[in-house]
Design a protein around this motif. Sequence first.
Motif, PDB file in Angstrom:
ATOM      1  N   LEU A   1       0.737  -0.964  -0.097  1.00 51.95           N
ATOM      2  CA  LEU A   1      -0.021  -0.065  -0.147  1.00 51.95           C
ATOM      3  C   LEU A   1       0.964   1.306   0.070  1.00 51.95           C
ATOM      4  CD1 LEU A   1      -2.625   1.663   0.316  1.00 51.95           C
ATOM      5  CD2 LEU A   1      -2.365   1.023   2.821  1.00 51.95           C
ATOM      6  N   GLU A   2       2.054   1.216   0.833  1.00 51.71           N
ATOM      7  CA  GLU A   2       2.920   2.532   0.746  1.00 51.71           C
ATOM      8  C   GLU A   2       3.387   2.892  -0.447  1.00 51.71           C
ATOM      9  OE1 GLU A   2       6.578   3.946   3.495  1.00 51.71           O
ATOM     10  OE2 GLU A   2       6.187   1.893   3.475  1.00 51.71           O
ATOM     11  N   GLU A   3       3.945   1.757  -1.367  1.00 48.42           N
ATOM     12  CA  GLU A   3       4.486   2.047  -2.672  1.00 48.42           C
ATOM     13  C   GLU A   3       3.360   2.626  -3.664  1.00 48.42           C
ATOM     14  OE1 GLU A   3       7.098   0.352  -6.153  1.00 48.42           O
ATOM     15  OE2 GLU A   3       6.561  -1.073  -4.301  1.00 48.42           O
ATOM     16  N   ALA A   4       2.056   1.982  -3.488  1.00 47.12           N
ATOM     17  CA  ALA A   4       0.993   2.533  -4.431  1.00 47.12           C
ATOM     18  C   ALA A   4       0.756   3.846  -4.046  1.00 47.12           C
ATOM     19  CB  ALA A   4      -0.233   1.615  -4.195  1.00 47.12           C
ATOM     20  N   GLN A   5       0.893   4.226  -2.826  1.00 50.14           N
ATOM     21  CA  GLN A   5       0.228   5.315  -2.491  1.00 50.14           C
ATOM     22  C   GLN A   5       1.494   6.452  -2.891  1.00 50.14           C
ATOM     23  OE1 GLN A   5      -0.199   4.882   1.704  1.00 50.14           O
ATOM     24  NE2 GLN A   5      -2.037   4.988   1.596  1.00 50.14           N
ATOM     25  N   ARG A   6       2.804   6.160  -2.826  1.00 52.88           N
ATOM     26  CA  ARG A   6       4.002   7.110  -3.445  1.00 52.88           C
ATOM     27  C   ARG A   6       3.798   7.258  -4.939  1.00 52.88           C
ATOM     28  NH1 ARG A   6       9.639   5.562  -2.094  1.00 52.88           N
ATOM     29  NH2 ARG A   6       9.953   7.823  -2.845  1.00 52.88           N
ATOM     30  N   LEU A   7       3.434   6.081  -5.905  1.00 50.57           N
ATOM     31  CA  LEU A   7       3.290   6.157  -7.318  1.00 50.57           C
ATOM     32  C   LEU A   7       2.023   6.985  -7.481  1.00 50.57           C
ATOM     33  CD1 LEU A   7       4.195   2.548  -7.720  1.00 50.57           C
ATOM     34  CD2 LEU A   7       5.535   4.427  -8.600  1.00 50.57           C
ATOM     35  N   ALA A   8       0.994   7.187  -6.636  1.00 49.86           N
ATOM     36  CA  ALA A   8      -0.340   7.680  -7.097  1.00 49.86           C
ATOM     37  C   ALA A   8      -0.041   9.322  -6.688  1.00 49.86           C
ATOM     38  CB  ALA A   8      -1.248   7.280  -6.380  1.00 49.86           C
ATOM     39  N   LEU A   9       0.809   9.613  -5.847  1.00 51.24           N
ATOM     40  CA  LEU A   9       0.861  11.067  -5.471  1.00 51.24           C
ATOM     41  C   LEU A   9       1.077  12.060  -6.497  1.00 51.24           C
ATOM     42  CD1 LEU A   9       0.958  13.080  -3.233  1.00 51.24           C
ATOM     43  CD2 LEU A   9       3.427  12.752  -2.927  1.00 51.24           C
ATOM     44  N   PRO A  10       1.867  11.938  -7.690  1.00 50.29           N
ATOM     45  CA  PRO A  10       1.919  12.633  -8.625  1.00 50.29           C
ATOM     46  C   PRO A  10       0.661  12.893  -9.213  1.00 50.29           C
ATOM     47  CG  PRO A  10       3.663  11.569  -8.638  1.00 50.29           C
ATOM     48  CD  PRO A  10       2.945  10.541  -7.883  1.00 50.29           C
ATOM     49  N   HIS A  11      -0.288  12.017  -9.693  1.00 47.93           N
ATOM     50  CA  HIS A  11      -1.247  12.305 -10.357  1.00 47.93           C
ATOM     51  C   HIS A  11      -2.623  12.800  -9.464  1.00 47.93           C
ATOM     52  CE1 HIS A  11      -3.889  11.590 -13.993  1.00 47.93           C
ATOM     53  NE2 HIS A  11      -5.033  11.127 -13.240  1.00 47.93           N
TER      54      HIS A  11
END
Length: 346
Positions: free
Chosen positions: A241-251
């Motif tokens: 979940l933590e990595e998914a949240q990081r990857l989603a932040l720019p969008h």
Amino acid sequence: MTPPTLSVLDLVPVRSDQTSADALAATLSLARSADELGYRRYWVAEHHNMPAVAATNPPVLIAMLAAATRRIRLGSGGVMLPNHAPLVVAEQFALLEAAFPGRIDLGIGRAPGTDPVTSFALRHGAGGVGEDAVARFPQYVDDVAAMMAPDGVTVSVQGRSQALRATPAAASVPTLWLLGSSDYSARLAAERGLPYVFAHHFSGQGTAEALALYRESFRPSEVLDAPRTFLTVNAAVAPTLEEAQRLALPHLQMMLALRTGQPLGPQRLVEEAEEVGIAEEQRPLVEAMSRRWVIGDAETARARIADLAAQHDVDEVMVHPVGSAYVGTDPSGSPAREQTLRLLAS
């Protein structure tokens, strides 16, 4: 519960480390992955004059992607019809269907897909389709469908009648879909007996109401005997979940800028986005947006998509993979977006 069939929506994002050529190369790779993973369809959007989006011309992109894939359906999500003469759209998609029979979807929308100045340039700057293009949208939809049919239409101008066909000898026609983020296209699709998709990935609100209106008002047609729809959703899937949240932040930051009228730029890399962060007063809006997205590990994400499909009574979900990239990523690739497709399909 049977898992829903999965498809892909691609806006061809342009990151801060990419050129337009890099973004197109990344999209080609993503489409090939979707094809190999068994996704049903792959749609590209139409947006103009945006620094973070390279999907300006769906027919050109569809031709490129269809030539690079084997079986997946390719389509527009969508062509913004008021920007174009109906005959041009009909000709483009009739040719695509002739080249790749049975693999082409024509999704049509009514919104401009751009700012007012660019919209004016599209519609008027080179002899465009006129000020009443939006008002004439229902007629334009009918015109496109008729001109793509094998018999075409008969047009009368100054007392002379002539047959008008999008292509000389059509053996099949693309599947025509109406797209929208309000109830307007839901009503029109139901009235015309056409497939319909609500832009849940963009709006996230009013989805249930629009789909209910479409289903309740649907009139069977030669094209379709029962309502046909699916769901679109933003997704960032990673091992944790933590990595998914990081990857989603720019969008999320880009959508926040769009919603609050801030200047738009290329999509940030993850580290750039983390450096900017989210202002405290804007956090509730970002959290509300992210709750409507699919962000998490593979198991959680698949369960969330299945729940959304059941909630909205659809058997297909179109995933818009929104993950950005880390500093040092090959500019010609989009590993986070490919990871989302791979983890959802596994």
